[in-house]
Design an enzyme around this catalytic site. Structure first.
Site, PDB file in Angstrom:
ATOM      1  N   GLY A 167       0.852  -1.186   0.000  1.00 31.90           N
ATOM      2  CA  GLY A 167       0.000   0.000   0.000  1.00 31.90           C
ATOM      3  C   GLY A 167       0.889   1.237   0.000  1.00 31.90           C
ATOM      4  O   GLY A 167       2.074   1.163  -0.342  1.00 31.90           O
ATOM      5  N   ILE A 169       2.268   3.037   2.385  1.00 31.13           N
ATOM      6  CA  ILE A 169       3.457   3.030   3.248  1.00 31.13           C
ATOM      7  C   ILE A 169       4.464   1.983   2.760  1.00 31.13           C
ATOM      8  O   ILE A 169       5.664   2.244   2.695  1.00 31.13           O
ATOM      9  CB  ILE A 169       3.069   2.798   4.720  1.00 31.13           C
ATOM     10  N   THR A 243       5.461  -1.634  11.671  1.00 26.30           N
ATOM     11  CA  THR A 243       4.862  -0.329  11.961  1.00 26.30           C
ATOM     12  C   THR A 243       3.403  -0.316  11.526  1.00 26.30           C
ATOM     13  O   THR A 243       2.801   0.751  11.421  1.00 26.30           O
ATOM     14  CB  THR A 243       5.597   0.815  11.222  1.00 26.30           C
ATOM     15  N   ARG A 245       0.180  -2.881  12.382  1.00 25.89           N
ATOM     16  CA  ARG A 245      -0.655  -3.082  13.557  1.00 25.89           C
ATOM     17  C   ARG A 245      -0.141  -4.300  14.307  1.00 25.89           C
ATOM     18  O   ARG A 245       0.284  -5.278  13.695  1.00 25.89           O
ATOM     19  CB  ARG A 245      -2.129  -3.315  13.171  1.00 25.89           C
ATOM     20  N   GLU A 274      -2.477  -1.925  23.240  1.00 28.64           N
ATOM     21  CA  GLU A 274      -1.737  -0.702  23.560  1.00 28.64           C
ATOM     22  C   GLU A 274      -2.457   0.035  24.680  1.00 28.64           C
ATOM     23  O   GLU A 274      -3.688   0.123  24.640  1.00 28.64           O
ATOM     24  CB  GLU A 274      -1.618   0.162  22.306  1.00 28.64           C
ATOM     25  N   HIS A 293       3.982   3.551  19.285  1.00 27.08           N
ATOM     26  CA  HIS A 293       3.046   3.920  18.210  1.00 27.08           C
ATOM     27  C   HIS A 293       3.220   5.382  17.769  1.00 27.08           C
ATOM     28  O   HIS A 293       2.300   6.193  17.890  1.00 27.08           O
ATOM     29  CB  HIS A 293       1.589   3.668  18.643  1.00 27.08           C
TER      30      HIS A 293
HETATM   31  P1  NAP Z   1      -3.014   1.313   2.417  1.00 23.80           P
HETATM   32  O1  NAP Z   1      -2.375   2.152   1.366  1.00 23.80           O
HETATM   33  O2  NAP Z   1      -4.482   1.225   2.486  1.00 23.80           O
HETATM   34  O3  NAP Z   1      -2.410  -0.164   2.287  1.00 23.80           O
HETATM   35  C1  NAP Z   1      -2.967  -1.226   3.021  1.00 23.80           C
HETATM   36  C2  NAP Z   1      -2.254  -2.500   2.666  1.00 23.80           C
HETATM   37  O4  NAP Z   1      -2.901  -3.561   3.381  1.00 23.80           O
HETATM   38  C3  NAP Z   1      -2.321  -2.864   1.188  1.00 23.80           C
HETATM   39  O5  NAP Z   1      -1.146  -3.492   0.823  1.00 23.80           O
HETATM   40  C4  NAP Z   1      -3.479  -3.845   1.164  1.00 23.80           C
HETATM   41  O6  NAP Z   1      -3.406  -4.766   0.100  1.00 23.80           O
HETATM   42  C5  NAP Z   1      -3.272  -4.577   2.451  1.00 23.80           C
HETATM   43  N1  NAP Z   1      -4.485  -5.282   2.873  1.00 23.80           N
HETATM   44  C6  NAP Z   1      -5.665  -4.751   3.223  1.00 23.80           C
HETATM   45  N2  NAP Z   1      -6.540  -5.726   3.534  1.00 23.80           N
HETATM   46  C7  NAP Z   1      -5.878  -6.885   3.374  1.00 23.80           C
HETATM   47  C8  NAP Z   1      -6.235  -8.256   3.523  1.00 23.80           C
HETATM   48  N3  NAP Z   1      -7.466  -8.606   3.936  1.00 23.80           N
HETATM   49  N4  NAP Z   1      -5.300  -9.195   3.261  1.00 23.80           N
HETATM   50  C9  NAP Z   1      -4.055  -8.844   2.862  1.00 23.80           C
HETATM   51  N5  NAP Z   1      -3.667  -7.569   2.684  1.00 23.80           N
HETATM   52  C10 NAP Z   1      -4.573  -6.605   2.953  1.00 23.80           C
HETATM   53  O7  NAP Z   1      -2.547   1.780   3.877  1.00 23.80           O
HETATM   54  P2  NAP Z   1      -1.153   2.415   4.335  1.00 23.80           P
HETATM   55  O8  NAP Z   1      -1.289   3.882   4.394  1.00 23.80           O
HETATM   56  O9  NAP Z   1      -0.041   1.826   3.536  1.00 23.80           O
HETATM   57  O10 NAP Z   1      -1.099   1.883   5.842  1.00 23.80           O
HETATM   58  C11 NAP Z   1      -0.940   0.505   6.120  1.00 23.80           C
HETATM   59  C12 NAP Z   1      -1.264   0.254   7.584  1.00 23.80           C
HETATM   60  O11 NAP Z   1      -0.259   0.864   8.399  1.00 23.80           O
HETATM   61  C13 NAP Z   1      -2.579   0.919   8.054  1.00 23.80           C
HETATM   62  O12 NAP Z   1      -3.674   0.050   7.840  1.00 23.80           O
HETATM   63  C14 NAP Z   1      -2.340   1.172   9.520  1.00 23.80           C
HETATM   64  O13 NAP Z   1      -2.873   0.097  10.274  1.00 23.80           O
HETATM   65  C15 NAP Z   1      -0.828   1.175   9.657  1.00 23.80           C
HETATM   66  N6  NAP Z   1      -0.315   2.494  10.054  1.00 23.80           N
HETATM   67  C16 NAP Z   1       0.435   2.598  11.186  1.00 23.80           C
HETATM   68  C17 NAP Z   1       0.957   3.821  11.580  1.00 23.80           C
HETATM   69  C18 NAP Z   1       1.797   3.960  12.812  1.00 23.80           C
HETATM   70  O14 NAP Z   1       1.690   4.974  13.478  1.00 23.80           O
HETATM   71  N7  NAP Z   1       2.624   3.006  13.147  1.00 23.80           N
HETATM   72  C19 NAP Z   1       0.713   4.972  10.804  1.00 23.80           C
HETATM   73  C20 NAP Z   1      -0.045   4.822   9.646  1.00 23.80           C
HETATM   74  C21 NAP Z   1      -0.554   3.580   9.279  1.00 23.80           C
HETATM   75  P3  NAP Z   1      -3.953  -4.366  -1.364  1.00 23.80           P
HETATM   76  O15 NAP Z   1      -2.932  -3.426  -1.888  1.00 23.80           O
HETATM   77  O16 NAP Z   1      -3.994  -5.642  -2.054  1.00 23.80           O
HETATM   78  O17 NAP Z   1      -5.290  -3.736  -1.159  1.00 23.80           O
END
Ligand code: NAP
Length: 336
Positions: A167, A169, A243, A245, A274, A293
């Site tokens: 995605g 990130i 980073t 979940r 958390e 976090h």
């Molecule tokens: P994003 O662009 O929506 O990407 C989400 C990723 O998860 C994509 O690769 C997606 O696959 C995959 N995914 C979703 N549902 C899935 C499933 N059922 N099975 C397998 N893969 C699945 O989100 P992002 O902005 O990159 O963020 C990713 C995650 O990082 C967020 O969901 C959040 O929980 C976490 N995060 C953490 C922090 C922190 O402070 N540490 C900050 C921001 C985000 P597809 O590409 O195939 O749809």
């Protein structure tokens, strides 16, 4: 519009579960009747329910559990706006059933979170936290002022990184890795052709990568994706970074792998629960870097998130399409 003798468009009531950095809430207060949870930290469940009870708009964070019961207890609620990209704290089905659009803040925090993922990767690879402690504890003695075998870490340059979830990130981390001269393997649920990223099966990624960075969303399918069996597939010299979940990685299995030397190191910004329990086995595990976090925690990004969360909220309250709406079929949602 004004009806004779009374206001029919009184300012909508909005409950915000936390004060937010930047000026977004001050601007919101000029347009709605805003109540902000006054205490430091997140409101407890009862306080959240009480604050949201009469609200038409709810501005929340990932620390607020917005489940079906909470939504049911808010009969006037028309809009939910979460100042986060992850939405595992919101019961999307319950919101959608009620016709409530849910706003979120994707896009604005990807680079900042990717920076943290890379900072953790480098910190774990080069034992930065351990070395800092060594110096501060007065253990850097004259005899050991330059130790030929002191703090030997792993090279990042030239190593193979496996990115789980391509995605926003995951892709931003892959771009950084290429700048560091790494070979990048990528696995994503939907096949993605990305320049400089070799698409592989998850099992191949785990077996080959010296660094593994987790970037999938937490869903029922990804919960426990890196369980004991998956961790056992990783190389003994591998370093795991999460980073995304906490629920994606089995914490007990990770602690055991680190203790048993079956994994070189790890770095975590997120945890299944958390704050992290003081009795967590992670706290005694060796070669583990932990942060509370802070993925999106930069001055600029936290204010951009607040701006977008407020834009989503106002759009929803005015019956316009939200700039970022998470309900799959609500792209053109108009509250009417
Ligand atoms: P994003 O662009 O929506 O990407 C989400 C990723 O998860 C994509 O690769 C997606 O696959 C995959 N995914 C979703 N549902 C899935 C499933 N059922 N099975 C397998 N893969 C699945 O989100 P992002 O902005 O990159 O963020 C990713 C995650 O990082 C967020 O969901 C959040 O929980 C976490 N995060 C953490 C922090 C922190 O402070 N540490 C900050 C921001 C985000 P597809 O590409 O195939 O749809």
């Amino acid at each position: 519009a004004w009806a004779r003798g009374r206001t029919v468009n009184a300012r909508p009531r909005v409950f915000a579960t936390r004060n937010l950095p930047g000026g977004a809430l001050a601007r919101l207060a000029q347009r709605v009747s805003l109540e902000v949870w006054p205490d430091p930290g997140a409101p407890a469940r009862e306080a959240l329910a009480a604050g949201a009870r009469d609200a038409e708009g709810l501005l929340c964070l990932l620390t607020d559990r917005i489940d079906a019961a909470l939504i049911k207890g808010c009969p006037r609620l028309r809009v939910i706006s979460s100042c986060s990209v992850g939405l595992d704290h919101v019961d999307m089905e319950a919101a959608t059933r009620r016709g409530i659009p849910v706003g979120y803040t994707p896009g604005v925090l990807a680079e900042t979170t990717a920076d943290l993922a890379f900072a953790l990767l480098l910190a774990a690879a080069r034992r930065i936290v351990e070395a800092d402690g060594f110096l501060r504890q007065g253990r850097w003695t004259w005899e050991r002022r330059w130790d030929p075998d002191g703090f030997l870490g792993r090279d990042v340059y030239g190593a193979t990184l496996g990115v789980i979830g391509l995605g926003a990130i995951g892709r931003a981390v892959a771009a950084r890795a290429r700048g560091f001269g790494m070979r990048v393997l990528g696995w994503s649920r939907s096949l993605r052709e990305l320049e400089g990223v070799e698409p592989v099966e998850l099992s191949e990624l785990l077996a080959e990568a010296q660094f593994v960075s987790v970037h999938v969303a937490l869903t029922p399918e990804t919960r426990g994706l890196l369980d004991a069996a998956a961790l056992a597939r990783m190389r003994e010299d591998a370093i795991l970074v999460n980073t995304a979940r906490g629920g994606i990685v089995d914490e007990a299995a990770l602690a055991a792998a680190l203790r048993g030397g079956r994994l070189a190191a790890a770095a975590l910004d997120v945890f299944a629960r958390e704050p992290l329990d003081t009795a967590s086995p992670l706290l005694d595990a060796p070669n583990l870097v932990l942060t509370p976090h802070i993925g999106s925690a930069s001055v600029a990004t936290r204010s951009r998130m607040a701006e977008l969360a407020v834009e989503n909220l106002v759009a929803g309250l005015e019956g316009r399409a939200m700039p970022r709406c998470a309900n799959p079929d609500f792209a053109d949602f108009a509250a009417g």
